[in-house]
Design an enzyme around this catalytic site. Structure first.
Site, short mmCIF file in Angstrom:
data_model
loop_
_atom_site.label_atom_id
_atom_site.label_comp_id
_atom_site.label_asym_id
_atom_site.label_seq_id
_atom_site.Cartn_x
_atom_site.Cartn_y
_atom_site.Cartn_z
N ASP A 29 42.30 -7.15 -56.76
CA ASP A 29 41.22 -6.97 -57.74
C ASP A 29 41.77 -6.58 -59.11
O ASP A 29 42.51 -5.61 -59.22
CB ASP A 29 40.31 -5.85 -57.19
CG ASP A 29 39.12 -5.51 -58.08
OD1 ASP A 29 38.93 -6.14 -59.13
OD2 ASP A 29 38.35 -4.59 -57.69
N HIS A 81 35.37 -0.33 -59.49
CA HIS A 81 36.68 -1.00 -59.44
C HIS A 81 37.82 -0.08 -59.85
O HIS A 81 37.65 0.82 -60.68
CB HIS A 81 36.67 -2.23 -60.36
CG HIS A 81 35.69 -3.28 -59.94
ND1 HIS A 81 36.01 -4.27 -59.04
CD2 HIS A 81 34.40 -3.49 -60.28
CE1 HIS A 81 34.95 -5.05 -58.85
NE2 HIS A 81 33.96 -4.60 -59.59
#
Lengths: 555, 555
Positions: free
Chosen positions: A195, A368
């Site tokens: 990610d 995130h």
């Protein structure tokens, strides 16, 4: 002697690279392919009139006999939103955690898709699919039940982080399984897909719990009704709203289709704990004084049809804003949504509400990983190769740089694009030949029937409108029988521009007369003369370039 | 006995309230009106095809005999961009500082406007215009030569801050004149109009000088060519780029029309100091090694036609990006521009450049005051009344709250809108009757000829395109002679939707036959039957709602 080519492990991202959205990655070895996630994306400003964007799955369909299933990392739209479209074309078993499958299930029902095999897995489970052994690893994210994947292949182990953050104090949830990640790392990782969303941000992403502290603080001071808008899928956030409401003895009302839907799934599956009697029906709201109510709702991105937007514009059937209402927007603007959200906030203020949003208080944290968390992930896994995923090009570049800073050789890092084929053998790695990939546009029921030409026309029409010139002509004599008539839309306010339109008609008449004098009876030429002449006239007059459509009717 | 109405001081904002842009405020007392600033605004997403937005000056034109002149606070587009339009309708003298008038002058030349009286003023000057005595007060902002105004009227003193920040260490510039502000405050201020742009941000705005430190750091480490994009009007920023270039002995090249233009004005007027021989012509660039060059350019908002965007897309005539180029985007995204800017950054990275932007380093500071600076301004001026200006509604509300926190009574704060009339007498203050105000849309040469209907049509066309149905009919018999013909644009890719279009034609044919059977010869009815029938058919088939235009040609 013929040399046998060594068997290759292929990693093929079909979406999610060079963009935030429509994540889908294929892992292929010999006769087996597995698909990781299948997301959708919202259209950008240039994709006029488009509802959603899904990945191009030409390669999947071409190799459908090899495809063993779809493994899901979590239940966000950019990871599961493309499923209804792919499953209509190819029947595949799905694998995912309980909440993820719960959300998929209700999505498939909505699309009227039946008979899909849903296989529930848990973190720490291992699954054999084709030649692949897949380990599911607990990670933290802004939706519960998110997992990373360690895929053991004959060539080596591939780790896909999914979307993640490191939250040491999560809500109703376990901490990311650093032990399992460490174990996988110890045994050796061939390649990491990680990610990249927050790679530009230094430090650590704040714990979800910090938002709860802010909520508690705000709720304890609030004297009127409280309305909180957040992402429906952010079950932990919703849990914290419920917790804070409970702290100050308020009842909870839920508004917004997706909020109601996700909360039902989450409560049923045990991901959301709401004290008995706390949740009240929206129709019973009037039985309670406003200072005893919290409304949880959708619309944190300013979506025009969302519950919050309807409240702001007095179009909500059940909820009317009252001066003094405290509205909390518990989300960040997704890039591109800023103006819409600020417009909604202005509107809420104008209705007399007080609005608290990210610029004013810590009512949101990201889901995130920031730089330090990414470094932790890289360090635990110690991959040989690295493919940054889930990001625009700038994110992928920055993430590659981060890996280099941690000591990875530049040549072991692959900045790929959608359709890239990364090939790994026992001896090395490199790019193969690209496969088809790109955006498939969904507009209404049409999938892929809106392409560049249609979008270019929509853009042209949106900027200067159009002028239609119709003439009826006799087939035999090539003479004008009726017209020219001129109709315009989106061009000028006709009543104030009568002169312009009358003159435009004269221009076309003159062009037609000249064509007649020159015996031009070829209608393509006639049309292009009308178009060019009118275009020049209009541009000279008011510096606009409407689309000009000449139509000749033949009698 | 007839009671004479007491004379009123009127403050009338015609733009800049409830929006960031097109600032214009009128001050009126008896037979005198002065105008403060006259800006433009960029269109929002809903204003399809519009070039710029200017204020509605109906009230100015209606009272043109009273209007004495336009006083300018600084040279930004949202304060001077509307001048060419107002000056075409009414000739007025302008008053402003040297740089402001320099920029206005080149703008008026561009629009071919001549004979405007430009009156140069300096900070600490006092000017008598009509019944008003106007003091000009030095403030800091992201363009040099910015001033606030203290307007002494028969009813009391009005202070308009213009756009400002407090910079104790400005570049080539003096510190905001806190002494003069204090003096004005001591003598008594009736009403304050104050910049609200950054009211949501706590603390202080960083000094412009901090950006210089970052530049020095970056420039000293850079090994390749450096390209810096910033706002052309940010002369202080440009000065710092020049200073850093000088520090590392690089030559400077300028690209971008507005950058060249502003730098010329700024150098000529002494606002920008460039060492002799440092500026080189873009055509001589190749004579220098790339590591000895700094290019200063436009495009920091990702504008598609800007120099930087053209470089990124290999469309710049003189400058080609070379891998290794270091691009610095020295600006923040203006809300709404985020996606465009990130798209440009991605494109620059893909060309092999390294890009440094706000998310990665401190290469920008704001030009507007944050909360502590606003408190300083309020405290120095001690106004009796307060009108927050230069902001969206959320900013105005937050600014009102800030004033209350400083002790101002709620009833002395007026949250106004464009067109509000604030009336002040010796005894009190309040709202009068609104005057016309709003957005005038400029599209090409047309000013105000694009209104709601045109925009609604453009929006409709942009989302689903259009279908035109043409039929030629005989006037006498009411029968179809030719057609129906169907033409579509922006709807579907026709070659892949032949069946749909053929069926659509059949649908129209059936409708026409049925009308004939029912002896419907009224063409309005005929058209509306065609429109409705086709609309239902299309929506049922693919859930889209194109604009449908039936045209009947009469022979």
């Amino acid at each position: 002697m013929v040399s046998r080519k060594p068997a290759k492990l292929k990693i093929i991202p079909l979406g999610g690279l060079g963009e935030i959205g429509k994540n889908i990655t294929l892992i292929e070895y010999k006769e087996d392919i597995i698909i990781i996630d299948c997301g959708m994306m919202f259209p950008d400003d240039e994709m006029l009139g488009i509802d959603v964007v899904i990945p191009d799955i030409t390669y999947v369909l071409k190799n459908k006999d090899k495809v063993r299933g779809i493994i899901l990392t979590h239940g966000h739209e950019d990871h599961i939103g493309g499923l209804p479209y792919i499953l209509k074309k190819i029947k595949l078993p799905l694998y995912g955690t309980k909440l993820t499958l719960g959300l998929v299930d209700s999505k498939l029902k909505e699309h009227g898709i039946q008979g899909v095999e849903l296989n529930e897995v848990k973190a720490r489970d291992t699954l054999k699919i084709g030649c692949f052994n897949i380990e599911f690893i607990k990670v933290n994210h802004s939706i519960p039940d998110s997992v990373a994947l360690a895929i053991h292949t004959p060539i080596g182990t591939v780790v896909h982080t999914g979307d993640f953050k490191v939250d040491y104090t999560p809500i109703n949830d376990e901490v990311i399984d650093l032990h399992q990640l460490a174990e996988v790392g110890s045994k050796g990782v061939l390649v990491l897909l990680c990610d990249s969303t927050n790679v530009e941000r230094p430090g650590y992403t704040m714990s979800e719990r910090t938002v709860g502290a802010t909520f508690n603080d705000i709720f304890q001071k609030a004297k009127d009704r409280i309305i909180v808008a957040t992402f429906a899928s952010n079950v932990h956030r919703i849990q914290q709203i419920v917790n804070s409401a409970s702290l100050v003895n308020r009842k909870v009302v839920v508004s917004g289709r997706s909020m109601v839907n996700v909360m039902n799934v989450a409560i049923e599956d045990g991901y959301l704990n709401v004290p008995e009697g706390m949740l009240i029906d929206i129709n019973d709201m009037d039985k309670y004084p406003k200072e005893e109510l919290v409304i949880i709702t959708t619309g944190s991105q300013g979506e025009p049809m969302s519950a919050l937007a309807r409240m702001a514009h007095s179009e909500h059937k059940k909820i009317e804003l009252i001066p003094g209402d405290l509205v909390i927007i518990s989300a960040s603007p997704i890039p591109g949504n800023e103006k819409t959200i600020y417009g909604l906030i202005n509107q809420l203020f104008q209705k007399g509400a007080n609005v608290i949003y990210e610029a004013l208080a810590d009512v949101h944290v990201s889901g995130h990983a920031c730089q330090e968390e990414l470094k932790l992930m890289h360090t635990l896994l110690k991959p040989k190769y690295f493919i940054p995923v889930h990001g625009e090009y700038r994110h992928l570049r920055r993430h590659a740089q981060l890996a280099q800073e941690l000591g990875m050789p530049k040549e072991n890092i692959f900045i790929a694009e959608n359709g890239s084929v990364l090939e790994f053998t026992k001896n090395g790695a490199g790019f193969g030949t690209n496969v088809p990939a790109g955006n498939v546009l969904v507009d209404g029921l049409g999938i892929g029937d809106v392409g560049n030409i249609v979008l270019r026309d929509r853009k042209h029409l949106s900027e200067d409108g159009l002028i239609i010139v119709v003439v009826t002509m006799s087939k035999q004599e090539g003479k004008v029988i009726s017209g020219p008539d001129i109709v315009s839309r989106g061009f000028v306010y006709v009543r104030e521009s009568e002169d312009l339109m009358e003159e435009a008609k004269e221009v076309v008449k003159n062009i037609l007369s000249e064509c007649e004098r020159n015996n031009i009876t070829d209608w393509a030429t006639l049309k292009s003369n009308m178009r060019d002449g009118l275009k020049d006239y209009i541009y000279g007059k008011i510096k606009r370039n409407p689309m000009i459509l000449p139509i000749i009717m033949e009698v």
